[in-house]
Design an enzyme around this catalytic site. Sequence first.
Site, PDB file in Angstrom:
ATOM      1  N   SER A   1       0.812  -1.223   0.000  1.00  0.00           N
ATOM      2  CA  SER A   1       0.000   0.000   0.000  1.00  0.00           C
ATOM      3  C   SER A   1       0.841   1.267   0.000  1.00  0.00           C
ATOM      4  CB  SER A   1      -0.960  -0.003   1.188  1.00  0.00           C
ATOM      5  OG  SER A   1      -0.262  -0.204   2.401  1.00  0.00           O
TER       6      SER A   1
ATOM      7  N   HIS B   1       1.163   4.971   4.128  1.00  0.00           N
ATOM      8  CA  HIS B   1       0.308   5.531   3.084  1.00  0.00           C
ATOM      9  C   HIS B   1       0.701   6.975   2.769  1.00  0.00           C
ATOM     10  CE1 HIS B   1      -3.198   2.545   4.062  1.00  0.00           C
ATOM     11  NE2 HIS B   1      -2.175   1.969   3.472  1.00  0.00           N
TER      12      HIS B   1
END
Length: 508
Positions: free
Chosen positions: A287, A340
């Site tokens: 991610s 992220h």
Amino acid sequence: MSVSWGYSPKIEKFIPLADFPADKYLIVAKQAIENLGWALSHVSETGLIAYTPISFQSYSEEISIRIHGNFAVVKSECVGIQMLFNDYGKNDLNLEKFFHEFEYVEFHLKDVWEENLQKFHQFIATQDDHYFEKAPLATKNKIKNVLFLLFPQKGYTVTPIIVLLNTLYYIAIVLLSIVFIAYLSLKTGHASQEDYLAEIKRLVLNFGVNQRNLVLGGQYWRLITYQFIHGSVSHLFFNMYALVYLGLMIENKLGWKKYLFVYIMSGICGGLISLIFHQEGVMMGASGAIMGLYGAFIALLITKSFEPKATKSLLVSTLIVSLLVVINGAFGKRVDNAAHIGGFVSGFIITYLLAYEPNKTFEVKTWTRYAVSVLLFLMFFSGVLHFSPKYGTEEYRKLRDTFNANLGSLNNIMNLKISLPKDVKLTSIKEDGIIPMERNLIIIKQMQALTLRPEDAKERAEKVKLSKASHRAVMLMYRDIKADSTYRYSKQTSAALAQVFEILYKPD
């Protein structure tokens, strides 16, 4: 209203032209689209592309009409990622509006065909008829079915390889874990759950997950390998779903070398930010790198790498999805939002450096762009390593648990009966007091050698006070009993014991 499903929901209608000239069809279609208020992006001899407005119901859809022989292929396709893999009927509604408006325009243009045909042909003579090969959804349109997503092709080379590597790595981890657990069961018989968890944790670490102390200890390769490890099928699926979408949209714009560079570097930067905020535990997943591609997408959009009319639609949809990921990370459990955000920011910066053209008269060499990106990365990497101490959190907790267990033995001597023989009391104080407290003094020295987080360092300071106070108290108790004092304990001993209890039960 029919709902379209799929990775990229769309609806296509094949319209036979018969005796209706293709140029006249495009003239009517162009006017119908303008009447509907859709943003016309491209018109050429072989077709046109437009985008619907952005609203609460829609990120925008791409409306395209392509002339193939004696057919017009009219298509409405979702631009951004669609939740739950469906278009909620948006595409069907778009085509319904278009065909209704088409009939209206056709009726009103029937008396002015020649004038419109002349203007149309003059206009398309200046247009790029190969634009359809460069359009934002051009690569997506080459994907005929799900299997095509797994095969490298022009403009989509690195993405399927990364998808396959992640998938194969996950399968390998699952199979090896099953074999390892079966082997452990045969070897140890009835092992406890704690033993299984400890062995599985060791196994996971060996696969290459991101872990603060291991990376700070020199195992920098984990900042790459952790990007290919996933904890569950859903974790893998949703990451790969987002990766494929981004790959289809931007790999052909960046080129496979820059795309791979951005992906790996974003993942590393996300991993570095992650270990700043996670002093313990392990981090895994693609991610961070994928959020780097979202950042790259934004950078490409603001540097005008996409057609202007498409940019607004793509920018809004990408920002919305990026924001949803960050919000999910803020409120979701076991979501690494640090990775992220770190991946997103680094992906944006690196891509901006690689794609931005400050002056069309002055060309910046590609190697210079890479060099600046690598230099900034090395500065960031060095800064994180320099200012991120290697905390001994796990070792401290083990020492703390042993310390508390030793301290618990004091309960055995706090209520010694006066009637007990002197030698029994002395033995009890020595075995349950002096020896455990001396062990705690050794533990304190081991604790003081560790670099700890502020909250653990504060707790350690209390343990230091407690170790000294408890050792002093048991030594005074031993002295009093050995001296056979008139009182059970002297005032000095009572004060020392009171100090121990004061530290133990001090309010936070």
